[in-house]
Every structure is written in structure tokens, then in C-alpha cells.
Enzyme design. Structure first.
Site, PDB file in Angstrom:
ATOM      1  N   GLY A   1       0.162   2.894  -5.300  1.00  0.00           N
ATOM      2  CA  GLY A   1       0.666   3.254  -3.984  1.00  0.00           C
ATOM      3  C   GLY A   1       1.966   2.547  -3.648  1.00  0.00           C
ATOM      4  CG  ASP A   2       2.180   0.673   0.173  1.00  0.00           C
ATOM      5  OD1 ASP A   2       1.129   0.387  -0.424  1.00  0.00           O
ATOM      6  OD2 ASP A   2       2.308   0.558   1.405  1.00  0.00           O
ATOM      7  CD  GLU A   3      -1.689  -2.743  -3.093  1.00  0.00           C
ATOM      8  OE1 GLU A   3      -2.374  -3.102  -2.123  1.00  0.00           O
ATOM      9  OE2 GLU A   3      -2.159  -2.620  -4.259  1.00  0.00           O
TER      10      GLU A   3
END
Length: 226
Positions: free
Chosen positions: A153-155
């Protein structure tokens, strides 16, 4: 292949007295092609080799498919960064090397703030462009020896090698935070975002890769809470 420096299946088959398979790169007008060459000896009743059957076939498409499968296994399809699997492999190797050399390293766990809002308001295509843009900016901040990865994801996560001082990772983290000082322009939109970063040091904060990453993750959530 006798005199051009390539691995020769005919020579090896004659010497070994058995079937031999080799792969060679061949330069053609269309570019580099991969050839699989099989040499199989035919023996007489006395066991002496009388003939060698020599078969060559183009396996370029298979090699390209294998490379693609390898990329999918170790690299993120969207950003091209190492994925979690490759990141953990590199982290374990880096920790072993740091231990042998008596060095420190740091793991930074980076999470984009309000990324869901970007996806919901501007669409997933803009969200994907933002992730790709942020990935490139992080790579520009890092040194060649460091590893920038997208975990999910956004990690994102970063391995900082050869940390001389305990405050060095925080200085580097500030460079990542500065990326978001100005809006990031993607897909014709100005996106306003920020990120939260957690830091864990080896060997101070953990002695194994899984725990080190987990502690950096915990530190990131504390940073986000604050």
C-alpha cells in the site's frame, strides 16, 4: 562454438561421454538471443562415441518469462522498488555484514499520511502516480548502498547502511519529510501530503530482522499518533 569463447556442448559431451545441455547468449541483428544447445552422444557396441546429435533452439521467450517471474517475486510491480520479500533478504544480509564489521544500521518505516483521501478524492490512478513519484524521491535521497522498498500500500521501508551516529537516521528522516514541504504534482493535480517515520537501530533495538522492522513499525505509529 569451438573458438568463440562460448561454452561448447559438443566438446563437453565428447569429453564426458554423456548428454550435455548448455545455454549461451548470441548476438544477432535483432539483439541478444538465448540459445539452448543439447549434445547427446551415440555410442557403438564397444562403448566408443560414433556420433553426437546436436540440437539448438531459441529459448529467449522462456528466459524473458523467467526474468519476469523473478521480478514479480522480488520487486513491486508499480514502483519497481524491492518488495517486502527482497527487503527482508537484504536486511538479514546487511545485519550479518554490520555485525561482522562492528557497524550499525537503521531501518526507517515510512507511511504516507492521508493517502486514502488522495485515492478517494482524485482516484486510484493519481494515487498510483503519487506512490511512484514518492518512490523516486526517496531513492534520490538515499545513497547507492541503501535500500528503499515498498512493503505494501502506502508503506515504505529504508535500510540505512553504515550508520556512524545514532542521530544520523533522524537527519536522513528529515530529508524524507522535506519531500512533502511543497505539494507533489501528479496527474495534473497538486497533492498535499506528509508522512510518518519510525526508526529502529541495529543492534541497539533488535538483534533479528523481523523484530527490527516491527520496532520501526511501532515507532512509526507512535510518530503518527503524535
Amino acid at each position: 562454438c569451438f573458438n568463440d569463447g562460448r561454452d561448447c556442448s559438443l566438446v563437453r559431451s565428447a569429453a564426458a561421454g554423456e548428454k550435455v545441455v548448455v545455454e549461451n547468449e548470441v548476438q544477432t541483428p535483432e539483439g541478444i538471443r538465448f540459445k539452448e544447445v543439447v549434445a547427446a552422444p551415440i555410442k557403438a557396441a564397444d562403448g566408443q562415441i560414433r556420433q553426437i546429435i546436436h540440437i539448438s533452439r531459441d529459448v529467449t521467450e522462456r528466459k524473458e518469462a523467467e526474468n519476469r517471474i523473478r521480478e514479480l517475486a522480488y520487486f513491486d510491480a508499480l514502483t519497481g522498488l524491492p518488495n517486502r520479500r527482497l527487503f527482508m533478504d537484504r536486511l538479514r544480509q546487511s545485519m550479518k555484514m554490520a555485525q561482522r564489521r562492528g557497524k550499525k544500521l537503521a531501518v526507517l518505516f515510512v507511511d504516507l499520511d492521508r493517502f486514502k483521501h488522495v485515492n478517494d478524492s482524485l482516484g486510484h490512478q493519481v494515487g498510483d502516480e503519487l506512490l511512484t513519484r514518492v518512490a523516486r524521491l526517496m531513492e534520490e535521497c538515499a545513497r547507492n548502498m541503501d535500500t528503499v522498498a515498498r512493503l505494501s500500500g502506502d508503506e515504505f521501508a529504508i535500510i540505512l547502511e553504515d550508520v556512524d551516529h545514532d542521530d544520523s537516521p533522524a537527519i536522513f528522516a528529515q530529508r524524507i519529510l522535506d519531500i512533502f514541504t511543497d505539494p507533489v504534482r501528479v496527474g495534473g493535480h497538486q497533492t498535499y501530503s506528509s508522512c510518518s517515520i519510525g526508526i529502529a537501530l541495529f543492534p541497539r533495538d533488535a538483534e533479528d530482522a523481523d523484530t527490527l522492522l516491527k520496532n520501526a513499525d511501532i515507532a512509526m505509529y507512535e510518530a503518527k499518533r503524535l
